[in-house]
Motif scaffolding. Structure first.
Motif: not given
Length: 203
Positions: A10-17, A92-112
């Motif tokens: 991910f590229e992002t606007t900052g460090m933490a969702p 991965a800790a950084f990318d996991r935070k953004f993956l989970d945060a962005e998916l949660s905003l649309i009611g989805l999640q990645a379980r793997q």
């Protein structure tokens, strides 16, 4: 490594969702049978302005984001792309935070699970000057185009790093099998215990 995995960045606007940062770009590659087989890349518009220093770092401008598809659309497509395939990211800790945060905003999640190539590199390439992606690319003599801090380019480099580490383990330690299970074990193995872990794996 022959089994499939997806490397993302991910590229992002900052460090933490949780501080209001949002994703601006997602890049990913599907690796299978030791080769990159498919890729996913998109800028995305979350309606959040990018600070100037991040524009300087990534080259992603507010003008570019203004023309990009909305985050919810991109993340739905990305969720379909990854399915239940294991994930890999550098830090991965950084990318996991953004993956989970962005998916949660649309009611989805990645379980793997998401494996951290940086943590693995700290065990495999212990003599590297540091374990930033750019340093490891140079240290391991990985072919690269010199582009960093763009999502797809960094995902491709991380994929090559994973394959290089697998090759190094096979050649330097005589391992019969190098797979994601071994990489996950190394990720959580203390540096001083890596040699013993590899002996046990090969026995």
């Amino acid at each position: 490594m022959r089994e499939p995995f997806i490397v993302l960045d991910f590229e992002t606007t900052g460090m933490a969702p949780n501080s209001g940062a949002r994703a601006t770009e997602i890049g990913a590659v599907l690796v299978q049978d030791g080769r990159i087989k498919a890729q996913f890349q998109s800028l995305m518009n979350a309606g959040v302005r990018i600070p100037f220093f991040i524009q300087e770092l990534t080259g992603i401008t507010n003008a570019m984001i203004a023309k990009a598809p909305p985050c919810n659309e991109v993340m739905r497509q990305f969720h379909d792309f990854i399915g239940d395939t294991p994930l890999v990211a550098h830090n991965a800790a950084f990318d996991r935070k953004f993956l989970d945060a962005e998916l949660s905003l649309i009611g989805l999640q990645a379980r793997q699970p998401m494996i951290c190539s940086m943590r693995i590199a700290r065990r495999v390439f212990q003599d590297a000057p540091n374990h930033k992606l750019g340093t490891l690319v140079r240290y391991a003599h990985i072919e690269a185009d010199g582009v960093f801090h763009r999502a797809l380019a960094d995902a491709e480099k991380t994929a090559k790093l994973m394959l290089k580490m697998a090759s190094h383990l096979h050649e330097s330690h005589g391992l019969h099998t190098v797979n994601l299970e071994l990489m996950q074990r190394l990720e959580s193995t203390a540096k001083a215990q890596v040699a013993n872990q590899l002996r046990c794996w090969n026995s």
